[in-house]
Design an enzyme around this catalytic site. Structure first.
Site, PDB file in Angstrom:
ATOM      1  N   ARG A 105       0.868  -1.170   0.000  1.00 40.52           N
ATOM      2  CA  ARG A 105       0.000   0.000   0.000  1.00 40.52           C
ATOM      3  C   ARG A 105       0.913   1.230   0.000  1.00 40.52           C
ATOM      4  O   ARG A 105       2.028   1.194   0.528  1.00 40.52           O
ATOM      5  CB  ARG A 105      -0.894   0.027   1.239  1.00 40.52           C
ATOM      6  CG  ARG A 105      -1.804  -1.191   1.382  1.00 40.52           C
ATOM      7  CD  ARG A 105      -2.586  -1.112   2.683  1.00 40.52           C
ATOM      8  NE  ARG A 105      -3.504  -2.243   2.834  1.00 40.52           N
ATOM      9  CZ  ARG A 105      -3.188  -3.377   3.462  1.00 40.52           C
ATOM     10  NH1 ARG A 105      -1.977  -3.526   3.990  1.00 40.52           N
ATOM     11  NH2 ARG A 105      -4.063  -4.358   3.555  1.00 40.52           N
ATOM     12  N   LYS A 111      -1.991  -2.844   8.112  1.00 44.24           N
ATOM     13  CA  LYS A 111      -3.153  -2.465   8.913  1.00 44.24           C
ATOM     14  C   LYS A 111      -3.132  -3.192  10.253  1.00 44.24           C
ATOM     15  O   LYS A 111      -2.743  -4.351  10.335  1.00 44.24           O
ATOM     16  CB  LYS A 111      -4.436  -2.805   8.156  1.00 44.24           C
ATOM     17  CG  LYS A 111      -4.674  -1.937   6.920  1.00 44.24           C
ATOM     18  CD  LYS A 111      -5.997  -2.260   6.262  1.00 44.24           C
ATOM     19  CE  LYS A 111      -6.276  -1.331   5.086  1.00 44.24           C
ATOM     20  NZ  LYS A 111      -7.564  -1.627   4.428  1.00 44.24           N
ATOM     21  N   HIS A 170      -4.237   2.281  -5.322  1.00 42.04           N
ATOM     22  CA  HIS A 170      -3.956   0.853  -5.179  1.00 42.04           C
ATOM     23  C   HIS A 170      -3.671   0.171  -6.515  1.00 42.04           C
ATOM     24  O   HIS A 170      -3.540  -1.057  -6.569  1.00 42.04           O
ATOM     25  CB  HIS A 170      -5.149   0.148  -4.526  1.00 42.04           C
ATOM     26  CG  HIS A 170      -5.097   0.150  -3.023  1.00 42.04           C
ATOM     27  ND1 HIS A 170      -4.075   0.732  -2.304  1.00 42.04           N
ATOM     28  CD2 HIS A 170      -5.947  -0.367  -2.099  1.00 42.04           C
ATOM     29  CE1 HIS A 170      -4.294   0.572  -1.012  1.00 42.04           C
ATOM     30  NE2 HIS A 170      -5.427  -0.093  -0.862  1.00 42.04           N
ATOM     31  N   ARG A 202      -0.685  -2.107  -6.584  1.00 45.75           N
ATOM     32  CA  ARG A 202      -0.918  -3.234  -5.658  1.00 45.75           C
ATOM     33  C   ARG A 202      -1.839  -4.256  -6.326  1.00 45.75           C
ATOM     34  O   ARG A 202      -1.606  -5.468  -6.234  1.00 45.75           O
ATOM     35  CB  ARG A 202      -1.519  -2.694  -4.369  1.00 45.75           C
ATOM     36  CG  ARG A 202      -1.847  -3.750  -3.310  1.00 45.75           C
ATOM     37  CD  ARG A 202      -2.216  -3.028  -2.013  1.00 45.75           C
ATOM     38  NE  ARG A 202      -2.935  -3.849  -1.069  1.00 45.75           N
ATOM     39  CZ  ARG A 202      -2.344  -4.654  -0.168  1.00 45.75           C
ATOM     40  NH1 ARG A 202      -1.034  -4.753  -0.136  1.00 45.75           N
ATOM     41  NH2 ARG A 202      -3.065  -5.347   0.693  1.00 45.75           N
ATOM     42  N   HIS A 232      -3.421  -9.705   3.700  1.00 44.45           N
ATOM     43  CA  HIS A 232      -4.864  -9.812   3.921  1.00 44.45           C
ATOM     44  C   HIS A 232      -5.129 -10.741   5.096  1.00 44.45           C
ATOM     45  O   HIS A 232      -4.578 -11.841   5.166  1.00 44.45           O
ATOM     46  CB  HIS A 232      -5.559 -10.371   2.680  1.00 44.45           C
ATOM     47  CG  HIS A 232      -5.678  -9.379   1.562  1.00 44.45           C
ATOM     48  ND1 HIS A 232      -5.955  -9.744   0.255  1.00 44.45           N
ATOM     49  CD2 HIS A 232      -5.570  -8.033   1.547  1.00 44.45           C
ATOM     50  CE1 HIS A 232      -5.998  -8.669  -0.500  1.00 44.45           C
ATOM     51  NE2 HIS A 232      -5.774  -7.615   0.259  1.00 44.45           N
ATOM     52  N   TYR A 264      -9.047 -11.624  -6.839  1.00 45.16           N
ATOM     53  CA  TYR A 264      -8.079 -11.660  -7.932  1.00 45.16           C
ATOM     54  C   TYR A 264      -8.234 -12.895  -8.807  1.00 45.16           C
ATOM     55  O   TYR A 264      -7.790 -12.903  -9.955  1.00 45.16           O
ATOM     56  CB  TYR A 264      -6.661 -11.551  -7.377  1.00 45.16           C
ATOM     57  CG  TYR A 264      -6.438 -10.206  -6.743  1.00 45.16           C
ATOM     58  CD1 TYR A 264      -6.324  -9.057  -7.526  1.00 45.16           C
ATOM     59  CD2 TYR A 264      -6.407 -10.055  -5.362  1.00 45.16           C
ATOM     60  CE1 TYR A 264      -6.174  -7.811  -6.949  1.00 45.16           C
ATOM     61  CE2 TYR A 264      -6.253  -8.807  -4.779  1.00 45.16           C
ATOM     62  CZ  TYR A 264      -6.138  -7.695  -5.581  1.00 45.16           C
ATOM     63  OH  TYR A 264      -6.000  -6.457  -5.005  1.00 45.16           O
TER      64      TYR A 264
END
Length: 295
Positions: free
Chosen positions: A148, A172, A241, A244, A267, A276
């Protein structure tokens, strides 16, 4: 002659005065209930008396009439709140919406770039300029590690291990992950540390300092990406993004295991990464449609 109040007006008043919902939200509920009430009237039915089969018939009609799943889901939300209110007020003995499921909403596919487009974007910075060399290293690392932008600008000098080719990322929830950089990103990071960074900062641990020698904001670097995109003609469909998404999409396109991609992206849930697989599937369909003689 004064216009009579809608039969669901007490419910709207309750949302506004008791539950303190915003006027805009209450207006949205009112529009959906007005649509449902209008349909009920066409069937010679009263809104407050609709049963589960009636509501299911209305939802089926909406879907067959081409209404978006999102708007139908919103209408059902309004109906659930309305009939729940009638139940609590003892104006009904049941909730006809209880057995009804919301329409399944499709998740929008993330915008990405082709591998050729990524090459064009990564080739945009001026390598004769310390800032251009910094941007080159940042773009290469952004794409190679799937970071990110906020993770990228927050890196410090001790986050990268050139000998092992790894970068330690704080994502995160302050969760750390170790991501390989790849040879290309490693090469440009090495060049930047030797010839670019010393011209930008003499002290401090910020890996990618601003022109003033301070930590860059994510907005600043995003603006630089947009500038490079404009210069190279790649201005459409870009988001912070984009690289990414390109990182993940290209890995999946080349056969990477989804669990590995999940770990690299940081994630928490595999379901977030599974988007994806849909991106790869859509690209396969487009390729087939374009190149197959009966596509």
């Amino acid at each position: 002659m004064a216009k009579s109040a809608a039969p669901y007006q007490p419910f709207l008043d309750h949302l506004l005065l008791v539950e303190r919902l915003s006027a805009r939200t209450v207006e949205s509920y009112g529009r959906d209930l007005a649509a449902l009430s209008g349909w009920a009237g066409e069937q010679s039915l009263a809104l407050a008396d609709l049963g589960t089969d009636d509501l299911r018939a209305h939802l089926d009609w909406r879907m067959s009439a081409g209404y978006k799943a999102s708007s139908t889901a919103r209408l059902l939300t309004a109906a659930k709140r309305y009939y729940g209110y009638l139940l609590n007020e003892k104006q009904r003995s049941d909730d006809p919406t209880a057995p009804l499921l919301r329409p399944r909403l499709s998740r929008p596919l993330p915008k990405s770039l082709s591998e050729a487009d990524v090459d064009v974007l990564l080739g945009a910075p001026n390598l004769e300029d310390p800032l251009g060399l910094r941007d080159k290293a940042m773009l290469e690392l952004l794409y190679a590690a799937g970071l990110r932008i906020s993770e990228l600008v927050g890196l410090t000098r001790d986050c990268v291990n050139l000998r092992q080719g790894l970068v330690r990322v704080t994502g995160k929830g302050d969760k750390e992950r170790i991501v390989p950089m790849g040879e290309e990103a490693l090469h440009w990071l090495d060049q930047y540390l030797k010839y670019g960074r010393p011209a930008l900062i003499s002290d401090g641990d910020v890996l990618f300092p601003s022109q003033r020698g301070q930590q860059m904001t994510r907005q600043t670097f995003w603006h630089r990406i947009k500038r490079y995109a404009l210069e190279t003609g790649l201005s459409s469909e870009l988001s912070p993004h984009t690289l990414r998404h390109a990182f993940a999409t290209h890995l999946v396109n080349h056969g990477a295991d989804l669990r590995v991609v999940q770990m690299l992206l940081g994630h928490a849930d595999l379901s977030t990464t599974q988007i994806y697989t849909h991106v790869a599937r859509e690209r396969l369909k487009q390729f087939h449609g374009k190149h197959h003689p009966r596509g």
